[in-house]
Design a protein around this motif. Structure first.
Motif, PDB file in Angstrom:
ATOM      1  N   LYS B 253     -38.901 -81.745  49.109  1.00 63.08           N
ATOM      2  CA  LYS B 253     -38.201 -82.757  48.326  1.00 63.08           C
ATOM      3  C   LYS B 253     -36.917 -83.083  49.084  1.00 63.08           C
ATOM      4  O   LYS B 253     -36.071 -82.198  49.283  1.00 63.08           O
ATOM      5  N   TYR B 254     -36.779 -84.342  49.514  1.00 60.58           N
ATOM      6  CA  TYR B 254     -35.630 -84.720  50.327  1.00 60.58           C
ATOM      7  C   TYR B 254     -34.683 -85.596  49.519  1.00 60.58           C
ATOM      8  O   TYR B 254     -35.096 -86.564  48.881  1.00 60.58           O
ATOM      9  N   THR B 255     -33.406 -85.245  49.538  1.00 58.76           N
ATOM     10  CA  THR B 255     -32.392 -86.050  48.847  1.00 58.76           C
ATOM     11  C   THR B 255     -31.317 -86.449  49.847  1.00 58.76           C
ATOM     12  O   THR B 255     -30.649 -85.584  50.428  1.00 58.76           O
ATOM     13  N   VAL B 257     -27.869 -87.591  51.163  1.00 59.46           N
ATOM     14  CA  VAL B 257     -26.452 -87.540  50.778  1.00 59.46           C
ATOM     15  C   VAL B 257     -25.680 -88.146  51.948  1.00 59.46           C
ATOM     16  O   VAL B 257     -25.966 -87.831  53.113  1.00 59.46           O
ATOM     17  N   SER B 272     -27.395 -84.092  53.538  1.00 63.74           N
ATOM     18  CA  SER B 272     -28.647 -84.313  52.806  1.00 63.74           C
ATOM     19  C   SER B 272     -29.342 -82.974  52.546  1.00 63.74           C
ATOM     20  O   SER B 272     -29.154 -82.009  53.301  1.00 63.74           O
ATOM     21  N   THR B 274     -32.890 -80.839  51.810  1.00 66.77           N
ATOM     22  CA  THR B 274     -34.355 -80.745  51.832  1.00 66.77           C
ATOM     23  C   THR B 274     -34.740 -79.435  51.148  1.00 66.77           C
ATOM     24  O   THR B 274     -34.266 -78.372  51.520  1.00 66.77           O
TER      25      THR B 274
END
Lengths: 140, 300
Positions: B253-255, B257, B272, B274
């Motif tokens: 799940k990558y977010t 930032v 970011s 992961t």
């Protein structure tokens, strides 16, 4: 016999031309290596491409979390002839050397592992063609 | 003296690991890739890959560093026994076990166990010799390394430049199959050390490191896949494919930032996140398959 001689001549010139290019890239790779201090361990590769005009070279790599990386990117013997960008897997721009006077190197402190794409392009105000070399190292 | 030995080991270790990494360089099947200088000719399109086909596989040194940072303790008992070297009698076994011993050398060096590292350095040298790879290190370079053994800065710079010499040597001598096996052996040993250091209930940071190797498996398979005309390599490819099947069950799940840049110090902090998701069942299966394949390689 004449045909054979001409073929051999062309092959010879091609080899000389090729070797000259390869040697040029070797020398540029050495130049790019000068931006690595002893604190950084090379990943062991030199990524190279012969670029013409507005061609873009790119490749993917992994930045592991908790690590600091250095990217060194040059073309020719000018420190500022190559522009490089670092993008994440969603194509968000993480870094663009054009915004930093085409700096030949930059460090990246990585909080969490991610896949990145590195793009490199010649700054045509410096050169229209050249060997682009990118080196990556990680901090001990 | 002890310090000098440690530096020597670290230097040689880096060179060996560099050698294993260097083989993970542009592949031979790419028509744009030349076989002498690693220079890619301009293609017709506006965009092309830099250096041809890139296989990004973390070096065993980098993985050992990550492992140490994750808090994993040193465990010499799980390393490949140095006495086993005489059991290896084929080019296939030499190359794979050069990768294995190279990873062990990196592991012992990173954890500052100089005595153990010395043993592995000897084995690495023996296998380099058997494979004819000692020629990759010219006398001038070796002399410079010896002279700079007390100067860590110079030594590391030398080692870095030696990497490129090795790269050209392997390519010029059409030894990509050997190179691929060295990388595979090094990668397998690194993951083997990780899963066997942490046991059945790994610390979440170590678990994360193992899960993150999903992409490395893909790259490794692609590299090994180029040499499957050899029966032994085909078998290795099949075994690695089974490991990949398990890794395919790992998700991320990558977010994103926004990164922060410090212009003065020329550094960008990538913030970011992961988050790998790996179930206990998948971890257990990966551990077992890695251990089984590694043990067959070292002939346990």
């Amino acid at each position: 016999m004449k045909k054979l001689f001409i073929t051999a001549l062309i092959t010879g010139f091609s080899a000389i031309s090729f070797n000259a290019k390869a040697q040029m890239c070797d020398t540029i790779a050495d130049f790019a290596g000068k931006f690595f201090t002893s604190a950084f361990i090379s990943d062991g590769q030199s990524y190279r491409a012969l670029l013409v005009d507005d061609q873009t070279a790119e490749f993917q790599t992994t930045f592991f979390g908790g690590t600091q990386y250095r990217i060194s990117a040059v073309s020719g013997f000018s420190e500022n002839a190559l522009v490089f960008r670092v993008l994440d897997e969603q194509s968000n721009e993480i870094f663009n050397s054009a915004q930093h006077s085409n700096t030949p190197y930059w460090d990246f402190k990585v909080a969490s592992t991610l896949e990145v794409t590195i793009e490199a392009q010649l700054d045509q105000t410096y050169t229209k063609t050249g060997c682009a070399v990118i080196l990556i190292g990680f901090k001990q | 003296m002890c310090m000098n030995i440690r530096k020597l080991i670290t230097g040689v270790s880096l060179a060996v690991i560099g050698l294993t990494l260097l083989t993970a360089c542009p592949g031979t099947e790419d028509p744009k890739e030349d076989q002498q200088g690693g220079v890619v000719a301009p293609p017709p399109g506006p965009t092309h890959s830099l250096g041809g086909k890139i296989f990004s596989i973390p070096s065993p040194v980098e993985f050992s560093l990550l492992l140490k940072k994750s808090g994993a303790k040193y465990n010499a008992a799980i390393l490949n026994k140095e006495s086993k070297i005489d059991q290896y009698t084929t080019k296939y076994a030499w190359a794979l076990n050069l990768g294995v011993y190279g990873a062990d050398l990196g592991y012992t060096s990173i954890y500052d166990h100089s005595d153990d590292a010395m043993k592995y350095m000897k084995n690495v040298n023996k296998l380099l010799d058997k494979l004819g790879l000692m020629d990759a290190f010219d006398k001038v370079t070796l002399d410079r390394i010896k002279k700079n053994i007390d100067n860590k800065d110079s030594l590391l710079q030398l080692v870095s430049s030696t990497y490129r010499d090795c790269d050209h040597y392997l390519k010029n001598n059409k030894m990509e199959d050997v190179g691929a096996l060295i990388v595979a052996g090094g990668w397998l040993e690194s993951i083997y050390l990780a899963v066997n250091t942490v046991g059945k209930t790994p610390h979440k940071d170590v678990l994360k490191r193992i899960a993150e190797q999903k992409l490395s498996v893909d790259n490794l398979l692609e590299m090994i896949g180029m040499h499957t005309s050899d029966d032994d390599i085909m078998l290795l490819f099949t075994k690695l494919s089974e490991i990949k099947e398990q890794y395919d069950k790992v998700t991320f799940k990558y977010t994103f930032v926004k990164p922060e840049t410090d212009n003065a110090n020329k550094i960008t902090s990538i913030k970011s996140i992961t988050e790998p998701q790996i179930s206990d069942e998948v971890y257990k299966s990966i551990s077992e398959k890695i251990t089984s394949l590694r043990n067959s390689i070292v002939q346990n």
